[in-house]
Design an enzyme around this catalytic site. Structure first.
Site, PDB file in Angstrom:
ATOM      1  N   ASP A  23      -2.134   7.381 -11.640  1.00 42.79           N
ATOM      2  CA  ASP A  23      -3.548   7.435 -11.425  1.00 42.79           C
ATOM      3  C   ASP A  23      -3.361   8.700 -10.593  1.00 42.79           C
ATOM      4  OD1 ASP A  23      -5.740   7.181  -9.746  1.00 42.79           O
ATOM      5  OD2 ASP A  23      -5.434   5.014  -9.327  1.00 42.79           O
ATOM      6  N   HIS A  60      -6.332   5.823 -13.535  1.00 45.93           N
ATOM      7  CA  HIS A  60      -7.009   5.036 -12.545  1.00 45.93           C
ATOM      8  C   HIS A  60      -7.600   3.677 -13.244  1.00 45.93           C
ATOM      9  CE1 HIS A  60      -8.984   3.906  -8.901  1.00 45.93           C
ATOM     10  NE2 HIS A  60     -10.213   3.991  -9.462  1.00 45.93           N
ATOM     11  N   SER A 117     -10.312  -0.046  -6.988  1.00 44.63           N
ATOM     12  CA  SER A 117     -11.274   1.105  -6.797  1.00 44.63           C
ATOM     13  C   SER A 117     -12.175   0.792  -5.470  1.00 44.63           C
ATOM     14  CB  SER A 117     -11.841   1.582  -8.085  1.00 44.63           C
ATOM     15  OG  SER A 117     -12.130   2.928  -8.004  1.00 44.63           O
TER      16      SER A 117
END
Lengths: 394, 394
Positions: B336, B369, B170
């Site tokens: 995600d 995610h 991320s």
């Protein structure tokens, strides 16, 4: 000007009334219930006004009536131009009208402002019968089923025993589903677009954060803000709630296609409040909604959707959807990240399993959930073909 | 206790320092820069503290150092148990440690609190050099590149000229990418998980609504809330921002699997404030973050991510990613909905086109995610195989 109700008496029209630009069009009629209205969730409303619009003419056998159910922030103005009190054209104007897909020269089309909303039908901003002050925090929680029952009450008054079709997208699709489950004998066909048999935890989560955006605004004042000096209420909170929603109404591809990383402000030196174009777009949608929508209605109608579950009190969703007998069209949007494929599969499988004739269409769009309000070139022919087919069979 | 820096002088450790539970582990070391730090966006920081943790021992040739880059609300505590000032185990504890996938008996693992954060490295809550009061609204906007430069400064002090691998997910993956672009000669390999070459308008939109949730909270006070009587700052706003994020960190399937439509409150009569389980879950995550995170850091680090674009000032993303020369592993998560497939395809195509040896892995997870912080059974072997392979080649 009054259309006869089923018992022959004129409909008491308490709202504004004006002829539309086309013969047979009616706008903002209202009809009051003559008894108190007991709600599914335990509350009671002593009186109800139901505001609606119609297009076209009901035929002699009352067999050409189509009910359109609007989505969360929609209203009864499904078709026709903007005008006084109507800042925009109808939300399905490209597909509803004379010679259009839902041809108002053939069909008598009705659209009703939902119970709990803020466009004429009784809602939190309406006067409480006891003191004529706005309900505010006193307004009870309503449900999809309550909304459908107000529409059924109106249908009685209009002389419509059976709808040729009940059609809706998103929250409107929830109503269409409930119509077919609650009143199978009153629905000749049903179209539910980008909707669901029950709100998912994802949807409930989005709903919660939208609610909190409003509640966190001090101007919300526990729901009793109508007499505040500035008269504005929780504008910042409502704008934020709308921004949140606007993102998940669209899609990654849709926003990328339109904005990518374009900026409003020069970014030669970084500032925390410099904006990208997508932020400006979300700001615009927040402001636009805040100008026309009541924050308490926003809270309430999001709760309506969270509570939406056709299976509640009916032995589950499978048993509930098995009540549907009419030809049904389930349409979904491939890029919808709010009403996800899982929900579309469930609807199709359970309605099919119940034995109702089922058609399925996927709207091809990059625009996500909002696709049903954008892809008129696909929505129009899809509705024309389906409703025409039903009309021929009757 | 001080580790020698590259010039042989002891690192000035201004923060808390304690031996970890394992030999060679170090926690919360800090290193101060000895000159002002000019930021990419035009601001200047007169002094910087960089807080970090290390596990394992740097070998004689300084060739076994692995840098882990943490995500938005993560911190340097990537591994090890909870303890004083550390309410939870390390965020990658199952994969970092003696005998684990990133084996700290083999590797010298480093994780650094990001610039602008609130866990020891200089950020908005840190004292301004002029008046020793918190920066608050005076803190300048920083960028991914600024964060990477603080890490490079630390690497110099630690005696690490070249990382065996720089790894992050991320926002941490953004840093890993920037490392490979900014300092190709200092990175023997790079792993970017569930990340992107540039923030998308979808991500910027989510970032904006999180920012506004904080800004709409009167307790935010323009960013200068540290001396408020209650000492809490914009807790409601930060909790709302976290709830919003927590939804798009997960997925429809993940939330459905865990909560479906289960309720906290009895729903025999409807109340606007009755909660579903998913709401309680979001409330919990909001409260949990608000207890440990600074709202100004949240604003700032979201801006860091919005501004993230490896192509800025480098002739575009294609040219920038062509600078990468080291073996690279791009990993993504199928479910995600925040770092979408489009972004993963772009990374793979542009890095491949630039000529760097590229591996690609898809983490199979319903958890969206957050999968890279959940699917340790997949993340661990993936990292082990990739980093071991790089270590063998050196």
């Amino acid at each position: 000007m009054s259309r006869p109700s089923t018992d022959g008496s004129p409909i008491p029209a308490s709202g504004a009334w004006r002829e539309g630009d086309h013969p047979g069009w009616r706008q903002f009629e209202t009809v009051c219930s003559d008894r108190c209205f007991a709600l599914e969730g335990g509350g009671i409303l002593d009186e109800i006004t139901v505001a609606y619009e119609t297009w076209g003419t009901l035929d002699a056998s009352a067999s050409n009536a189509v009910l359109l159910c609007h989505a969360l922030t929609g209203d009864a103005h499904a078709a026709g131009p903007s005008g006084p009190g109507q800042p925009t054209d109808g939300w399905w104007d490209p597909v509803v009208g004379p010679g259009k897909a839902l041809d108002t020269d053939r069909y008598f089309v009705v659209c009703v402002n939902v119970l709990g909303g803020c466009q004429g039908t009784t809602g939190p901003a309406s006067p409480h019968p006891e003191d004529r002050k706005p309900y505010g925090s006193r307004f009870p929680v309503v449900s999809t089923r309550d909304i459908v029952r107000t529409q059924a009450m109106l249908a009685d008054r209009l002389g419509v025993q059976k709808w040729l079709s009940v059609i809706g997208g998103s929250m409107g699709g929830m109503q269409a589903l409930e119509w077919a489950v609650m009143f199978p004998e009153r629905v000749a066909s049903m179209v539910s677009i980008a909707s669901t048999a029950a709100a998912s935890p994802l949807q409930i989560g989005w709903s919660e954060v939208g609610r909190l955006a409003i509640v966190n605004d001090p101007a919300w004042n526990g729901g009793d803000y109508y007499d505040q000096a500035d008269g504005e209420g929780p504008t910042d909170g409502l704008m934020l709630a709308r921004r949140i929603a606007q993102i998940h109404y669209r899609s990654d591809d849709s926003l990328e296609d339109r904005f990518s990383r374009a900026t409003v402000d020069k970014m030669d030196r970084f500032n925390l409040w410099d904006r990208f174009q997508v932020e400006s777009y979300l700001d615009y949608h927040g402001q636009k909604l805040a100008r026309r929508f009541d924050a308490n209605s926003y809270l309430l109608l999001n709760k309506v959707m969270d509570l939406h579950d056709v299976g509640r009190g009916r032995g589950g969703r499978e048993a509930a959807l098995a009540r549907i007998t009419c030809p049904t069209l389930i349409a979904s949007i491939g890029s919808d990240m709010l009403y996800t494929p899982r929900q579309q599969v469930e609807l199709r499988e359970l309605i099919s399993a119940g034995g109702a004739p089922l058609e399925y269409a996927e709207i091809d769009s990059i625009h996500g959930h909002d696709g049903f309000l954008i892809e008129f070139d696909q929505v129009g022919p899809m509705l024309d073909e389906f409703v025409s087919g039903i009309a021929k069979e009757r």
